[in-house]
Scaffold this motif. Structure first.
Motif, PDB file in Angstrom:
ATOM      1  N   GLU A 136       0.813  -1.225   0.049  1.00  0.00           N
ATOM      2  CA  GLU A 136      -0.120  -0.179   0.069  1.00  0.00           C
ATOM      3  C   GLU A 136       0.851   1.129   0.056  1.00  0.00           C
ATOM      4  O   GLU A 136       1.871   1.389   0.752  1.00  0.00           O
ATOM      5  N   PRO A 137       0.545   2.358  -0.726  1.00  0.00           N
ATOM      6  CA  PRO A 137       1.264   3.422  -0.805  1.00  0.00           C
ATOM      7  C   PRO A 137       1.181   4.254   0.617  1.00  0.00           C
ATOM      8  O   PRO A 137       0.135   4.008   1.304  1.00  0.00           O
ATOM      9  N   ILE A 138       2.136   5.174   0.946  1.00  0.00           N
ATOM     10  CA  ILE A 138       1.998   5.666   2.292  1.00  0.00           C
ATOM     11  C   ILE A 138       2.048   7.132   1.825  1.00  0.00           C
ATOM     12  O   ILE A 138       2.093   7.749   1.039  1.00  0.00           O
ATOM     13  N   SER A 139       1.639   7.904   3.040  1.00  0.00           N
ATOM     14  CA  SER A 139       1.492   9.341   3.163  1.00  0.00           C
ATOM     15  C   SER A 139       2.812  10.059   3.120  1.00  0.00           C
ATOM     16  O   SER A 139       3.963   9.401   3.459  1.00  0.00           O
ATOM     17  N   PHE A 140       2.742  11.462   3.014  1.00  0.00           N
ATOM     18  CA  PHE A 140       3.916  12.110   2.715  1.00  0.00           C
ATOM     19  C   PHE A 140       4.522  12.221   4.210  1.00  0.00           C
ATOM     20  O   PHE A 140       5.626  12.151   4.416  1.00  0.00           O
ATOM     21  N   PHE A 141       3.708  12.486   5.195  1.00  0.00           N
ATOM     22  CA  PHE A 141       4.181  12.545   6.415  1.00  0.00           C
ATOM     23  C   PHE A 141       4.804  11.459   7.212  1.00  0.00           C
ATOM     24  O   PHE A 141       5.561  11.461   7.736  1.00  0.00           O
ATOM     25  N   ARG A 142       4.105  10.232   6.613  1.00  0.00           N
ATOM     26  CA  ARG A 142       4.543   9.026   7.148  1.00  0.00           C
ATOM     27  C   ARG A 142       5.935   8.860   6.506  1.00  0.00           C
ATOM     28  O   ARG A 142       6.703   7.934   7.124  1.00  0.00           O
ATOM     29  N   TYR A 143       6.248   9.243   5.245  1.00  0.00           N
ATOM     30  CA  TYR A 143       7.357   8.832   4.618  1.00  0.00           C
ATOM     31  C   TYR A 143       8.551   9.555   5.166  1.00  0.00           C
ATOM     32  O   TYR A 143       9.824   9.238   5.407  1.00  0.00           O
ATOM     33  N   VAL A 144       8.374  10.944   5.385  1.00  0.00           N
ATOM     34  CA  VAL A 144       9.297  11.890   5.931  1.00  0.00           C
ATOM     35  C   VAL A 144       9.863  11.441   7.382  1.00  0.00           C
ATOM     36  O   VAL A 144      10.980  11.672   7.664  1.00  0.00           O
ATOM     37  N   ALA A 145       9.055  10.589   8.147  1.00  0.00           N
ATOM     38  CA  ALA A 145       9.174  10.155   9.328  1.00  0.00           C
ATOM     39  C   ALA A 145       9.886   8.419   9.307  1.00  0.00           C
ATOM     40  O   ALA A 145      10.008   7.987  10.580  1.00  0.00           O
ATOM     41  N   SER A 146       9.904   8.236   8.134  1.00  0.00           N
ATOM     42  CA  SER A 146      10.574   6.720   8.073  1.00  0.00           C
ATOM     43  C   SER A 146      11.775   6.743   8.024  1.00  0.00           C
ATOM     44  O   SER A 146      12.901   7.864   7.945  1.00  0.00           O
ATOM     45  N   SER A 147      12.618   5.457   8.164  1.00  0.00           N
ATOM     46  CA  SER A 147      13.676   5.081   8.309  1.00  0.00           C
ATOM     47  C   SER A 147      14.297   5.285   6.974  1.00  0.00           C
ATOM     48  O   SER A 147      15.633   5.666   6.770  1.00  0.00           O
ATOM     49  N   SER A 148      13.744   5.105   5.829  1.00  0.00           N
ATOM     50  CA  SER A 148      14.251   4.958   4.410  1.00  0.00           C
ATOM     51  C   SER A 148      14.335   6.545   4.068  1.00  0.00           C
ATOM     52  O   SER A 148      15.655   6.683   3.803  1.00  0.00           O
ATOM     53  N   PHE A 149      13.817   7.600   4.482  1.00  0.00           N
ATOM     54  CA  PHE A 149      14.090   9.088   4.316  1.00  0.00           C
ATOM     55  C   PHE A 149      15.173   9.322   5.131  1.00  0.00           C
ATOM     56  O   PHE A 149      15.990   9.965   4.670  1.00  0.00           O
ATOM     57  N   ALA A 150      15.081   9.145   6.532  1.00  0.00           N
ATOM     58  CA  ALA A 150      16.097   9.605   7.449  1.00  0.00           C
ATOM     59  C   ALA A 150      17.619   9.003   7.054  1.00  0.00           C
ATOM     60  O   ALA A 150      18.548   9.925   7.128  1.00  0.00           O
ATOM     61  N   VAL A 151      17.849   7.721   6.432  1.00  0.00           N
ATOM     62  CA  VAL A 151      19.055   7.373   6.090  1.00  0.00           C
ATOM     63  C   VAL A 151      19.686   8.115   4.878  1.00  0.00           C
ATOM     64  O   VAL A 151      20.569   8.311   5.039  1.00  0.00           O
ATOM     65  N   ASP A 152      18.741   8.382   3.953  1.00  0.00           N
ATOM     66  CA  ASP A 152      19.223   9.013   2.838  1.00  0.00           C
ATOM     67  C   ASP A 152      19.793  10.302   3.267  1.00  0.00           C
ATOM     68  O   ASP A 152      20.619  10.931   2.536  1.00  0.00           O
ATOM     69  N   VAL A 153      18.983  10.985   3.949  1.00  0.00           N
ATOM     70  CA  VAL A 153      19.260  12.325   4.486  1.00  0.00           C
ATOM     71  C   VAL A 153      20.693  12.397   5.369  1.00  0.00           C
ATOM     72  O   VAL A 153      21.423  13.007   4.999  1.00  0.00           O
ATOM     73  N   ALA A 154      20.708  11.519   6.310  1.00  0.00           N
ATOM     74  CA  ALA A 154      21.698  11.330   7.192  1.00  0.00           C
ATOM     75  C   ALA A 154      23.013  11.126   6.586  1.00  0.00           C
ATOM     76  O   ALA A 154      24.029  11.709   6.668  1.00  0.00           O
TER      77      ALA A 154
END
Length: 223
Positions: free
Chosen positions: A42-60
């Motif tokens: 299932e697709p996820i919302s924008f806010f769920r994505y930016v709080a995810s480990s997937s986004f965090a690791v890419d930024v960090a």
């Protein structure tokens, strides 16, 4: 208007940074949801994505490589020089320099920061504050990358019905070091290019370049 003009460089980069992070979040969400749908999820919302480990690791992982670059450049230019580069001190001035050259203690001027006038621990901390902060942000970003990366990696492993790994196993894995080193090498190449190319190339009006008419051998001279 005067305040904006006097802080224009920092503000310009702040705006570009925010736009880039926002763009990364949107593009990352679209890519993530595309993968989810392709795998029957299932697709996820924008806010769920930016709080995810997937986004965090890419930024960090990008932040830690950038701050490693600046930390190394700040510290190495204390002791190492490159003849002809405006990014280097002049040969013969290697080292931490004298109190008079650094305008500290009894050599402080009227407008010098208060901690430049004192001695002891406060002077040491202020004298090394830029390197300490850059190094500290690198370490914190590295830790954030390792924790977020472990969570994202274990999420993928669980999706493939494989056992999760510990933090130590993750930070010693090829996955972690591949992500880190591919960023480190690009940052180090960028610094090398800036140091070497600025010997022979010019950008009129930029403090990162020598004056257009300066000799190639001129070192530590800004335009």
């Amino acid at each position: 208007m005067r305040w904006l003009k006097e802080n224009a460089l920092a503000l310009a980069f702040l705006v570009m940074f925010l736009l880039a992070v926002g763009g990364q979040a949107v593009a990352g969400l679209l890519q993530f949801n595309d993968t989810q749908l392709a795998e029957g999820g299932e697709p996820i919302s924008f806010f769920r994505y930016v709080a995810s480990s997937s986004f965090a690791v890419d930024v960090a992982e990008n932040w830690q490589s950038e701050y490693l670059q600046f930390f190394l450049f700040i510290m190495l230019t204390v002791w190492l020089v490159q003849k002809g580069s405006p990014e280097s001190k002049r040969p013969g001035r290697e080292g931490a320099e004298s109190d008079e050259e650094q305008q500290i203690g009894r050599h402080a001027e009227a407008g010098s920061p208060a901690w430049a006038r004192v001695g002891g621990l406060r002077l040491w901390l202020f004298s090394n504050s830029l390197g300490l902060v850059m190094g500290g942000v690198f370490v914190l970003s590295w830790l954030a990358q390792s924790v977020a990366g472990q969570a994202a990696y274990n999420s993928e492993r669980l999706g493939d019905l494989r056992d999760p790994v510990s933090w130590w196993s993750y930070v010693t894995s090829a996955e972690f070091w591949n992500r880190s080193l591919q960023n480190w090498q690009s940052e180090l190449l960028a610094v090398l290019s800036m140091v070497a190319l600025s010997i022979y190339l010019r950008q009129r009006g930029s403090p990162e370049s020598k004056p257009v008419g300066a000799p190639h051998s001129a070192t530590g001279v800004e335009g």
